[in-house]
Design an enzyme around this catalytic site. Structure first.
Site, PDB file in Angstrom:
ATOM      1  N   LYS A   1       0.856  -1.189   0.000  1.00 37.19           N
ATOM      2  CA  LYS A   1       0.000   0.000   0.000  1.00 37.19           C
ATOM      3  C   LYS A   1       0.890   1.236   0.000  1.00 37.19           C
ATOM      4  CE  LYS A   1      -1.478   2.680   3.070  1.00 37.19           C
ATOM      5  NZ  LYS A   1      -1.392   3.978   2.337  1.00 37.19           N
TER       6      LYS A   1
ATOM      7  N   SER B   1       1.718   5.365  -0.105  1.00 36.59           N
ATOM      8  CA  SER B   1       1.073   6.536   0.473  1.00 36.59           C
ATOM      9  C   SER B   1      -0.032   7.035  -0.444  1.00 36.59           C
ATOM     10  CB  SER B   1       2.104   7.651   0.688  1.00 36.59           C
ATOM     11  OG  SER B   1       1.458   8.878   0.957  1.00 36.59           O
ATOM     12  N   GLU B   2      -1.120   7.475   0.161  1.00 35.62           N
ATOM     13  CA  GLU B   2      -2.219   8.040  -0.631  1.00 35.62           C
ATOM     14  C   GLU B   2      -1.813   9.324  -1.348  1.00 35.62           C
ATOM     15  OE1 GLU B   2      -2.900   9.486   3.668  1.00 35.62           O
ATOM     16  OE2 GLU B   2      -2.040   7.762   2.609  1.00 35.62           O
TER      17      GLU B   2
ATOM     18  N   SER C   1       6.000   7.737   9.636  1.00 36.36           N
ATOM     19  CA  SER C   1       6.118   8.522  10.867  1.00 36.36           C
ATOM     20  C   SER C   1       6.155   7.627  12.096  1.00 36.36           C
ATOM     21  CB  SER C   1       4.941   9.489  10.982  1.00 36.36           C
ATOM     22  OG  SER C   1       3.737   8.770  11.226  1.00 36.36           O
TER      23      SER C   1
ATOM     24  N   ALA D   1       4.302   8.051  14.758  1.00 36.38           N
ATOM     25  CA  ALA D   1       2.915   7.794  15.151  1.00 36.38           C
ATOM     26  C   ALA D   1       2.312   6.679  14.308  1.00 36.38           C
ATOM     27  CB  ALA D   1       2.087   9.070  15.023  1.00 36.38           C
TER      28      ALA D   1
ATOM     29  N   GLU E   1      10.867   1.337   9.857  1.00 38.50           N
ATOM     30  CA  GLU E   1      11.855   2.386   9.574  1.00 38.50           C
ATOM     31  C   GLU E   1      11.111   3.706   9.703  1.00 38.50           C
ATOM     32  OE1 GLU E   1      13.691   5.283   8.245  1.00 38.50           O
ATOM     33  OE2 GLU E   1      13.469   4.460   6.222  1.00 38.50           O
TER      34      GLU E   1
ATOM     35  N   CYS F   1      14.520  11.404   6.124  1.00 39.29           N
ATOM     36  CA  CYS F   1      14.666  11.112   7.547  1.00 39.29           C
ATOM     37  C   CYS F   1      16.115  11.085   8.012  1.00 39.29           C
ATOM     38  CB  CYS F   1      13.962   9.813   7.897  1.00 39.29           C
ATOM     39  SG  CYS F   1      14.390   8.437   6.819  1.00 39.29           S
TER      40      CYS F   1
ATOM     41  N   GLU G   1      11.440  16.225  14.346  1.00 37.48           N
ATOM     42  CA  GLU G   1      11.832  16.029  12.955  1.00 37.48           C
ATOM     43  C   GLU G   1      11.042  17.025  12.096  1.00 37.48           C
ATOM     44  OE1 GLU G   1      12.374  12.352   9.839  1.00 37.48           O
ATOM     45  OE2 GLU G   1      10.564  12.386  11.072  1.00 37.48           O
TER      46      GLU G   1
END
Length: 476
Positions: free
Chosen positions: A175, A177-178, A228, A230, A249, A283, A379
């Site tokens: 999947k 990222s949108e 992220s 979260a 990661e 990152c 970040e």
């Protein structure tokens, strides 16, 4: 809607059950490129079922057989280079020269490297560890891999998950990222002209919808996530509830520790370039620079000159060296961090959004920050560079290690004893000495702290997609 931007399930373009309800934007202009459907849990379940059905046949191929199939992918990607480059540049806002000349070759090379991983797996030596019994060890594929990739490196991260997982015998549902699904969907479309049906499937949608359905499916044996902190927590919890493995990661806030005996002009040049690569949406970017007090002014002057010498513009323009941020949301987040900076902070250059329809932010240099400031601890993920002075090794190390992250770091000095000590003591999975952001498909990535767990890239990354079986054979 172009066929290529549908889900691909069991080798075929497959419409999602919803239709045309999510716009995919060009961040250089803010305009819609195409509308795609969000996948429902049922769409995801169909993709997992296809991968699950394909697993026995694919996993029982010899490593050489899988390698032969997968190496054709590299040639196929090169044959479709113009199409894939155009999609990634338009959708992810990457300057065309940087993506075409630097990142895309690593994508192709990454396929060739990872395709061979299944032929190079290692385990303990066989032997008689118990009297009358011979032990042998097998590295086996886990099953269906659920992969979730980020918006900042759509194609590179897709390949870093897809090819090693398939090379060791797994099948996959990915999947993207949108925000940036287009180059991944195109790659999966190309791959399905070569792979058996069901080995590689792609579903579009967001994290709470398609992503959550993928990580919750009990047929998914391992989840590989890049994104992220979260998001990683949510994915890791979902995998753990099913007692399934996850590889994470996550974010980073890389310190670059510069001592006065370093080559300061060179450090300024390379640190500015790595801080601005991919518009700072990286990152491992050198966005948090720590410098010995006696070299502070020289380094700041060099950084300022480098940041003011970029060409900000549409990513499709060959002259552009700094593209847009990915979305209005990410731009607003960066501007909010700048607006909330402490009273001691000084913006030496940049800090504003230029007049443009796209999601642009001027390259920004900030000094005068404290260690506990939000801009230091967070970040930023934008073309923003902070510089803090230090007085000695002890303070420098404490400041460098003084955030929750631990993905990467660098140390700059002509004293080899000092660089060896910092390479040992910096709490980061990757440490550069007198460089920053040197990277390639062979380079394993391993996060400490809130930067994640598990390894990506290289042979060690492929091993994450296997499990070890111990076979004990009696001599009787």
């Amino acid at each position: 809607m172009p066929t290529r931007f549908q889900n691909i399930v069991n080798g075929r373009p497959t419409p999602a059950r919803a239709s045309g309800d999510r716009a995919v934007l060009n961040p250089s202009t803010g305009e819609t490129i195409v509308e795609v459907a969000d996948s429902s849990p049922a769409d995801v379940a169909d993709a997992v079922a296809a991968a699950d059905a394909a697993f026995p046949g694919w996993s029982r191929l010899t490593p050489a057989g899988r390698h032969k199939v997968l190496t054709r992918l590299a040639d196929a990607l090169e044959d479709n280079a113009a199409d894939v480059v155009d999609l990634e540049v338009a959708n992810a806002g990457k300057p065309v020269s940087a993506f075409r000349d630097e990142e895309f070759p690593d994508c192709v090379d990454g396929i060739r490297l990872s395709a061979a991983a299944g032929r190079s797996l290692t385990a303990n030596a066989s032997g008689e560890y118990l009297d009358g019994v011979t032990s042998s060890f097998r590295r086996e594929p886990i099953g269906v891999v659920g992969a979730i990739t980020p918006w900042n490196y759509p194609l590179l991260q897709a390949i870093a998950k897809i090819v090693p997982a398939l090379a060791v015998g797994n099948t996959m549902v990915i999947k993207p990222s949108e925000l940036t699904p287009l180059s991944t969907v195109r790659f999966v479309e190309i791959a399905n002209e070569i792979l058996p049906p069901g080995v590689l499937n792609v579903v579009m949608g967001d994290g709470p919808g398609a992503g959550a359905a993928l990580t919750a499916d009990p047929r998914v044996g391992v989840v590989s996530f890049t994104g992220s902190v979260a998001g990683g927590r949510a994915v890791a919890v979902a995998a753990a509830q099913g007692l399934r493995k996850s590889v994470m990661e996550l974010g980073g806030n890389a310190p670059a520790v510069v001592f006065a005996d370093a080559d300061i002009p060179r450090a300024a040049r390379l640190l500015a370039a790595s801080a601005l690569f991919n518009t700072g949406q990286e990152c491992m970017a050198s966005s948090r620079i720590l410098v010995e007090e006696s070299a502070h002014d020289e380094l700041v002057a060099g950084l300022k000159a480098e940041l003011e010498n970029v060409r900000l513009g549409d990513a499709r323009d060959e002259a552009t060296t700094l593209g847009p941020m990915i979305s209005q949301k990410q731009l607003d987040r960066a501007l909010g961090l700048l607006d909330r900076r402490s009273g001691t902070a000084e913006v030496l250059t940049g800090g504003k959004r230029p007049e443009s329809d796209g999601f642009f932010l001027e390259p920004t240099l900030i000094t005068g920050l404290r260690q506990d400031d939000e801009l230091v601890q967070t970040e930023v993920f934008a073309p923003v560079v902070t510089v803090q002075p230090f007085r000695g090794e002890e303070q420098a190390l404490a400041m460098a290690n003084g955030t929750p992250y631990g993905l990467s770091a660098s140390v700059w000095s002509s004293d080899t004893g000092r660089t060896a000590r910092f390479a040992r003591d910096l709490r980061a999975g990757m440490v550069w000495v007198n460089e920053h952001l040197l990277f390639g498909p062979d380079c394993a990535v391993n996060g400490f702290g809130e930067s994640g767990f598990g390894i990506e890239n290289g042979l060690m990354g492929a091993t994450e997609f296997t499990r070890l079986k111990h076979v004990l054979t009696s001599h009787h």
